[in-house]
Motif scaffolding. Structure first.
Motif, PDB file in Angstrom:
ATOM      1  N   PRO A  62       0.829  -1.206   0.000  1.00 45.71           N
ATOM      2  CA  PRO A  62       0.000   0.000   0.000  1.00 45.71           C
ATOM      3  C   PRO A  62       0.866   1.260   0.000  1.00 45.71           C
ATOM      4  O   PRO A  62       1.886   1.325   0.687  1.00 45.71           O
ATOM      5  N   VAL A  63       0.447   2.252  -0.790  1.00 48.44           N
ATOM      6  CA  VAL A  63       1.246   3.467  -0.986  1.00 48.44           C
ATOM      7  C   VAL A  63       0.549   4.673  -0.370  1.00 48.44           C
ATOM      8  O   VAL A  63      -0.659   4.858  -0.520  1.00 48.44           O
ATOM      9  N   LEU A  64       1.345   5.499   0.310  1.00 43.31           N
ATOM     10  CA  LEU A  64       0.875   6.778   0.830  1.00 43.31           C
ATOM     11  C   LEU A  64       1.735   7.875   0.222  1.00 43.31           C
ATOM     12  O   LEU A  64       2.955   7.728   0.115  1.00 43.31           O
ATOM     13  N   ILE A  65       1.094   8.973  -0.212  1.00 44.29           N
ATOM     14  CA  ILE A  65       1.827  10.129  -0.711  1.00 44.29           C
ATOM     15  C   ILE A  65       1.727  11.243   0.326  1.00 44.29           C
ATOM     16  O   ILE A  65       0.647  11.586   0.793  1.00 44.29           O
ATOM     17  N   GLY A  66       2.863  11.796   0.698  1.00 46.01           N
ATOM     18  CA  GLY A  66       2.888  12.876   1.675  1.00 46.01           C
ATOM     19  C   GLY A  66       4.045  13.821   1.410  1.00 46.01           C
ATOM     20  O   GLY A  66       4.732  13.719   0.398  1.00 46.01           O
ATOM     21  N   GLY A  67       4.244  14.735   2.334  1.00 44.83           N
ATOM     22  CA  GLY A  67       5.327  15.708   2.185  1.00 44.83           C
ATOM     23  C   GLY A  67       4.789  17.121   2.020  1.00 44.83           C
ATOM     24  O   GLY A  67       3.601  17.325   1.766  1.00 44.83           O
ATOM     25  N   PRO A  68       5.645  18.129   2.145  1.00 45.47           N
ATOM     26  CA  PRO A  68       5.217  19.528   2.073  1.00 45.47           C
ATOM     27  C   PRO A  68       4.442  19.876   0.811  1.00 45.47           C
ATOM     28  O   PRO A  68       3.523  20.697   0.848  1.00 45.47           O
ATOM     29  N   ALA A  69       4.813  19.271  -0.321  1.00 43.98           N
ATOM     30  CA  ALA A  69       4.181  19.635  -1.590  1.00 43.98           C
ATOM     31  C   ALA A  69       2.700  19.293  -1.644  1.00 43.98           C
ATOM     32  O   ALA A  69       1.952  19.888  -2.418  1.00 43.98           O
ATOM     33  N   THR A  70       2.272  18.347  -0.839  1.00 47.63           N
ATOM     34  CA  THR A  70       0.871  17.920  -0.874  1.00 47.63           C
ATOM     35  C   THR A  70      -0.047  18.885  -0.149  1.00 47.63           C
ATOM     36  O   THR A  70      -1.273  18.805  -0.299  1.00 47.63           O
ATOM     37  N   GLY A  71       0.516  19.777   0.662  1.00 46.61           N
ATOM     38  CA  GLY A  71      -0.298  20.692   1.449  1.00 46.61           C
ATOM     39  C   GLY A  71      -0.836  20.077   2.721  1.00 46.61           C
ATOM     40  O   GLY A  71      -1.555  20.733   3.475  1.00 46.61           O
ATOM     41  N   GLN A  72      -0.479  18.821   2.978  1.00 52.80           N
ATOM     42  CA  GLN A  72      -0.945  18.159   4.195  1.00 52.80           C
ATOM     43  C   GLN A  72      -0.199  18.701   5.410  1.00 52.80           C
ATOM     44  O   GLN A  72       0.997  18.942   5.368  1.00 52.80           O
ATOM     45  N   ARG A  73      -0.929  18.853   6.494  1.00 52.16           N
ATOM     46  CA  ARG A  73      -0.319  19.290   7.753  1.00 52.16           C
ATOM     47  C   ARG A  73       0.607  18.196   8.278  1.00 52.16           C
ATOM     48  O   ARG A  73       0.257  17.018   8.302  1.00 52.16           O
ATOM     49  N   SER A  74       1.809  18.583   8.675  1.00 52.33           N
ATOM     50  CA  SER A  74       2.756  17.640   9.271  1.00 52.33           C
ATOM     51  C   SER A  74       2.431  17.455  10.745  1.00 52.33           C
ATOM     52  O   SER A  74       1.885  18.355  11.380  1.00 52.33           O
ATOM     53  N   GLU A  75       2.790  16.316  11.258  1.00 52.89           N
ATOM     54  CA  GLU A  75       2.535  16.069  12.681  1.00 52.89           C
ATOM     55  C   GLU A  75       3.858  16.052  13.431  1.00 52.89           C
ATOM     56  O   GLU A  75       4.538  17.052  13.515  1.00 52.89           O
ATOM     57  N   GLY A  76       4.236  14.912  13.976  1.00 57.34           N
ATOM     58  CA  GLY A  76       5.496  14.845  14.710  1.00 57.34           C
ATOM     59  C   GLY A  76       6.685  14.818  13.773  1.00 57.34           C
ATOM     60  O   GLY A  76       6.554  14.970  12.559  1.00 57.34           O
TER      61      GLY A  76
END
Length: 276
Positions: A62-76
Protein backbone atom coordinates in the motif's frame (compact mmCIF):
# COMPACT_ATOMS: atom_id res chain seq x y z
CA UNK A 1 8.96 -5.77 14.93
CA UNK A 2 7.98 -2.49 13.31
CA UNK A 3 6.70 -2.04 9.81
CA UNK A 4 9.15 -2.20 6.94
CA UNK A 5 8.58 1.11 5.13
CA UNK A 6 10.21 1.98 1.85
CA UNK A 7 10.38 5.74 1.27
CA UNK A 8 10.49 6.90 -2.34
CA UNK A 9 11.69 10.43 -3.20
CA UNK A 10 11.17 11.99 -6.64
CA UNK A 11 14.56 13.72 -6.39
CA UNK A 12 17.60 13.82 -4.13
CA UNK A 13 18.45 16.89 -2.09
CA UNK A 14 21.16 17.50 0.48
CA UNK A 15 18.72 16.41 3.19
CA UNK A 16 17.45 13.19 1.55
CA UNK A 17 18.13 10.05 3.64
CA UNK A 18 20.74 7.63 2.31
CA UNK A 19 19.75 4.36 4.01
CA UNK A 20 18.84 1.24 2.03
CA UNK A 21 15.08 1.86 2.28
CA UNK A 22 15.32 5.37 0.83
CA UNK A 23 14.75 5.11 -2.92
CA UNK A 24 15.35 7.96 -5.37
CA UNK A 25 13.05 8.14 -8.41
CA UNK A 26 13.10 4.57 -9.65
CA UNK A 27 10.57 1.85 -10.31
CA UNK A 28 10.30 -1.16 -7.97
CA UNK A 29 12.36 -4.27 -8.53
CA UNK A 30 11.73 -7.92 -7.70
CA UNK A 31 13.83 -7.50 -4.54
CA UNK A 32 11.84 -4.60 -3.05
CA UNK A 33 9.77 -5.86 -0.12
CA UNK A 34 7.82 -3.63 2.26
CA UNK A 35 4.71 -3.37 4.42
CA UNK A 36 4.13 0.20 3.19
CA UNK A 37 5.58 2.53 0.60
CA UNK A 38 5.69 6.26 1.35
CA UNK A 39 6.19 8.72 -1.50
CA UNK A 40 7.71 11.86 0.02
CA UNK A 41 7.28 15.02 -2.09
CA UNK A 42 9.06 18.22 -1.13
CA UNK A 43 8.27 20.30 -4.23
CA UNK A 44 4.87 20.85 -5.85
CA UNK A 45 6.32 20.51 -9.36
CA UNK A 46 7.25 16.90 -8.52
CA UNK A 47 3.64 15.90 -7.76
CA UNK A 48 2.92 14.43 -11.24
CA UNK A 49 6.05 12.27 -10.96
CA UNK A 50 5.05 11.26 -7.42
CA UNK A 51 1.63 10.12 -8.61
CA UNK A 52 3.25 8.06 -11.37
CA UNK A 53 5.67 6.48 -8.89
CA UNK A 54 2.78 5.69 -6.55
CA UNK A 55 1.01 3.68 -9.26
CA UNK A 56 4.18 1.71 -10.00
CA UNK A 57 5.03 1.03 -6.35
CA UNK A 58 1.48 -0.11 -5.61
CA UNK A 59 2.49 -3.64 -6.69
CA UNK A 60 4.86 -3.82 -3.71
CA UNK A 61 2.67 -2.58 -0.84
CA UNK A 62 0.00 0.00 0.00
CA UNK A 63 1.25 3.47 -0.99
CA UNK A 64 0.87 6.78 0.83
CA UNK A 65 1.83 10.13 -0.71
CA UNK A 66 2.89 12.88 1.68
CA UNK A 67 5.33 15.71 2.18
CA UNK A 68 5.22 19.53 2.07
CA UNK A 69 4.18 19.63 -1.59
CA UNK A 70 0.87 17.92 -0.87
CA UNK A 71 -0.30 20.69 1.45
CA UNK A 72 -0.95 18.16 4.19
CA UNK A 73 -0.32 19.29 7.75
CA UNK A 74 2.76 17.64 9.27
CA UNK A 75 2.53 16.07 12.68
CA UNK A 76 5.50 14.85 14.71
CA UNK A 77 9.07 14.53 13.55
CA UNK A 78 10.84 11.19 13.16
CA UNK A 79 14.62 11.67 12.77
CA UNK A 80 16.11 10.01 9.71
CA UNK A 81 12.72 9.08 8.23
CA UNK A 82 12.23 11.69 5.50
CA UNK A 83 15.37 13.77 6.05
CA UNK A 84 18.86 12.68 7.00
CA UNK A 85 20.01 12.24 10.57
CA UNK A 86 21.59 15.48 11.70
CA UNK A 87 18.68 17.56 10.42
CA UNK A 88 15.96 18.16 12.98
CA UNK A 89 12.64 19.97 13.33
CA UNK A 90 11.53 21.13 16.77
CA UNK A 91 8.45 23.18 15.85
CA UNK A 92 5.82 23.50 13.13
CA UNK A 93 3.92 26.49 11.80
CA UNK A 94 4.55 30.22 11.58
CA UNK A 95 2.50 33.17 12.89
CA UNK A 96 3.35 35.28 9.84
CA UNK A 97 0.95 35.10 6.91
CA UNK A 98 3.37 36.01 4.10
CA UNK A 99 1.71 36.07 0.67
CA UNK A 100 4.45 34.01 -1.00
CA UNK A 101 4.78 31.34 1.71
CA UNK A 102 2.84 28.09 2.11
CA UNK A 103 4.08 27.25 5.62
CA UNK A 104 1.24 28.98 7.48
CA UNK A 105 -1.31 27.62 4.99
CA UNK A 106 -0.03 24.07 5.47
CA UNK A 107 1.07 24.01 9.11
CA UNK A 108 -1.11 26.77 10.59
CA UNK A 109 -0.34 30.23 11.92
CA UNK A 110 0.12 29.02 15.49
CA UNK A 111 3.49 27.59 16.53
CA UNK A 112 3.37 23.95 17.60
CA UNK A 113 6.36 22.98 19.71
CA UNK A 114 7.48 19.37 19.19
CA UNK A 115 9.54 17.04 21.37
CA UNK A 116 13.18 17.95 20.79
CA UNK A 117 15.32 15.27 19.14
CA UNK A 118 19.06 15.48 18.55
CA UNK A 119 20.44 17.11 15.43
CA UNK A 120 22.74 19.98 14.52
CA UNK A 121 20.86 21.49 11.55
CA UNK A 122 17.64 23.19 12.66
CA UNK A 123 14.94 23.35 9.96
CA UNK A 124 12.18 25.07 11.97
CA UNK A 125 10.35 27.69 9.91
CA UNK A 126 10.35 30.24 12.73
CA UNK A 127 12.23 29.03 15.79
CA UNK A 128 12.29 32.49 17.41
CA UNK A 129 8.47 32.49 17.51
CA UNK A 130 8.62 29.61 20.01
CA UNK A 131 8.50 30.05 23.78
CA UNK A 132 11.66 31.00 25.64
CA UNK A 133 11.67 27.64 27.43
CA UNK A 134 11.56 25.77 24.12
CA UNK A 135 14.27 27.89 22.51
CA UNK A 136 16.58 27.41 25.50
CA UNK A 137 15.95 23.66 25.40
CA UNK A 138 16.85 23.58 21.69
CA UNK A 139 20.13 25.40 22.38
CA UNK A 140 20.90 23.01 25.25
CA UNK A 141 20.43 20.11 22.82
CA UNK A 142 22.70 21.80 20.26
CA UNK A 143 25.44 22.19 22.84
CA UNK A 144 25.61 18.37 23.08
CA UNK A 145 26.18 17.83 19.37
CA UNK A 146 29.59 17.04 17.90
CA UNK A 147 28.97 19.20 14.83
CA UNK A 148 28.54 22.96 14.95
CA UNK A 149 24.97 24.14 14.70
CA UNK A 150 23.41 25.43 11.49
CA UNK A 151 20.09 27.27 11.49
CA UNK A 152 18.98 26.53 7.94
CA UNK A 153 15.31 27.16 8.66
CA UNK A 154 16.17 30.74 9.48
CA UNK A 155 15.55 33.38 12.10
CA UNK A 156 13.06 36.24 11.87
CA UNK A 157 15.08 39.41 12.36
CA UNK A 158 12.33 41.39 14.10
CA UNK A 159 12.12 38.72 16.84
CA UNK A 160 15.86 38.64 17.64
CA UNK A 161 16.63 39.70 21.22
CA UNK A 162 19.84 40.08 23.25
CA UNK A 163 19.21 36.84 25.14
CA UNK A 164 19.05 34.99 21.81
CA UNK A 165 22.43 36.50 20.93
CA UNK A 166 23.87 35.40 24.27
CA UNK A 167 22.82 31.82 23.48
CA UNK A 168 24.31 32.10 20.00
CA UNK A 169 27.59 33.49 21.35
CA UNK A 170 27.90 30.52 23.71
CA UNK A 171 26.97 28.05 20.96
CA UNK A 172 29.22 29.47 18.21
CA UNK A 173 27.13 28.17 15.28
CA UNK A 174 28.63 27.54 11.85
CA UNK A 175 25.92 29.50 10.06
CA UNK A 176 22.63 31.23 10.76
CA UNK A 177 20.17 32.45 8.15
CA UNK A 178 17.76 35.37 8.22
CA UNK A 179 15.33 36.58 5.54
CA UNK A 180 14.80 39.73 3.51
CA UNK A 181 11.58 38.93 1.67
CA UNK A 182 9.63 42.20 1.67
CA UNK A 183 10.58 45.90 2.06
CA UNK A 184 9.43 45.98 5.68
CA UNK A 185 11.98 43.26 6.52
CA UNK A 186 14.91 45.60 5.94
CA UNK A 187 14.82 47.83 9.04
CA UNK A 188 14.58 44.78 11.36
CA UNK A 189 17.48 43.22 9.42
CA UNK A 190 19.61 46.32 10.06
CA UNK A 191 18.73 46.20 13.77
CA UNK A 192 19.49 42.48 13.97
CA UNK A 193 22.81 42.97 12.19
CA UNK A 194 23.91 45.65 14.67
CA UNK A 195 22.86 43.48 17.60
CA UNK A 196 24.70 40.42 16.26
CA UNK A 197 27.85 42.48 15.69
CA UNK A 198 27.87 43.32 19.39
CA UNK A 199 28.24 39.58 20.04
CA UNK A 200 30.96 39.00 17.47
CA UNK A 201 28.90 37.88 14.47
CA UNK A 202 29.09 39.33 10.99
CA UNK A 203 31.14 39.32 7.80
CA UNK A 204 34.44 38.60 9.54
CA UNK A 205 33.44 35.17 10.84
CA UNK A 206 31.06 34.49 7.92
CA UNK A 207 28.28 33.16 10.12
CA UNK A 208 25.41 35.49 9.22
CA UNK A 209 23.52 35.15 5.95
CA UNK A 210 20.15 36.24 4.63
CA UNK A 211 17.88 34.76 2.00
CA UNK A 212 16.76 37.56 -0.33
CA UNK A 213 13.55 36.90 -2.26
CA UNK A 214 14.00 37.94 -5.89
CA UNK A 215 12.22 37.63 -9.22
CA UNK A 216 8.67 37.84 -7.93
CA UNK A 217 5.98 39.60 -10.02
CA UNK A 218 6.92 43.26 -10.75
CA UNK A 219 10.42 42.84 -9.26
CA UNK A 220 13.25 44.42 -11.28
CA UNK A 221 16.94 43.54 -11.62
CA UNK A 222 17.97 46.98 -10.37
CA UNK A 223 15.76 46.66 -7.30
CA UNK A 224 16.98 43.14 -6.56
CA UNK A 225 20.62 44.19 -6.99
CA UNK A 226 20.06 47.03 -4.54
CA UNK A 227 18.51 44.65 -1.99
CA UNK A 228 21.55 42.39 -2.22
CA UNK A 229 23.88 45.32 -1.53
CA UNK A 230 21.60 46.51 1.27
CA UNK A 231 21.86 43.06 2.83
CA UNK A 232 25.65 43.31 2.78
CA UNK A 233 25.44 46.74 4.40
CA UNK A 234 23.27 45.28 7.16
CA UNK A 235 25.99 42.74 7.98
CA UNK A 236 24.75 39.62 6.17
CA UNK A 237 25.91 37.54 3.24
CA UNK A 238 23.04 37.77 0.71
CA UNK A 239 21.73 34.61 -0.92
CA UNK A 240 19.30 35.09 -3.80
CA UNK A 241 16.15 33.01 -3.35
CA UNK A 242 14.34 33.00 -6.68
CA UNK A 243 10.57 33.15 -6.74
CA UNK A 244 8.82 30.18 -8.36
CA UNK A 245 5.27 30.12 -9.68
CA UNK A 246 2.78 27.40 -8.75
CA UNK A 247 4.26 25.09 -11.37
CA UNK A 248 7.75 25.59 -9.99
CA UNK A 249 8.94 27.58 -12.99
CA UNK A 250 11.60 30.27 -12.68
CA UNK A 251 12.31 32.97 -15.25
CA UNK A 252 15.52 32.08 -17.19
CA UNK A 253 16.70 35.70 -17.11
CA UNK A 254 16.37 35.76 -13.34
CA UNK A 255 18.26 32.46 -13.13
CA UNK A 256 21.14 33.98 -15.08
CA UNK A 257 21.11 37.03 -12.81
CA UNK A 258 21.07 34.86 -9.66
CA UNK A 259 24.24 33.04 -10.74
CA UNK A 260 26.11 36.28 -10.03
CA UNK A 261 25.10 35.86 -6.39
CA UNK A 262 25.34 32.08 -6.15
CA UNK A 263 28.96 31.44 -5.18
CA UNK A 264 30.25 32.43 -1.74
CA UNK A 265 33.65 33.42 -3.18
CA UNK A 266 32.00 35.86 -5.58
CA UNK A 267 29.73 37.23 -2.86
CA UNK A 268 32.61 37.80 -0.44
CA UNK A 269 34.54 39.62 -3.14
CA UNK A 270 31.51 41.90 -3.50
CA UNK A 271 31.46 42.34 0.28
CA UNK A 272 35.13 43.39 0.27
CA UNK A 273 34.51 45.80 -2.60
CA UNK A 274 31.53 47.32 -0.78
CA UNK A 275 33.46 47.60 2.49
CA UNK A 276 36.37 49.25 0.67
Amino acid sequence: MGKRIIRVFPRRTKATPTDALAIINRLPSFFDVADEVHISVAFSWDLPLAESLAKQWGVVAPVLIGGPATGQRSEGFVPGMYIQHGYTITSRGCPNRCWFCNVWRREGDNIRELPIVDGHNILDDNLLACSEAHIRAVFAMLQRQKQRAVFTGGFEARRLKPWHCELLADLKPARMFFAYDTPDDYEPLITAGKLLQQYGFGHKNRTTAAYVLCGYPKDTFDSAEQRMHNTIAAGFMPMAMLYRDKKGARDPEWQRWARLWARPAIIYSKIKQQAG
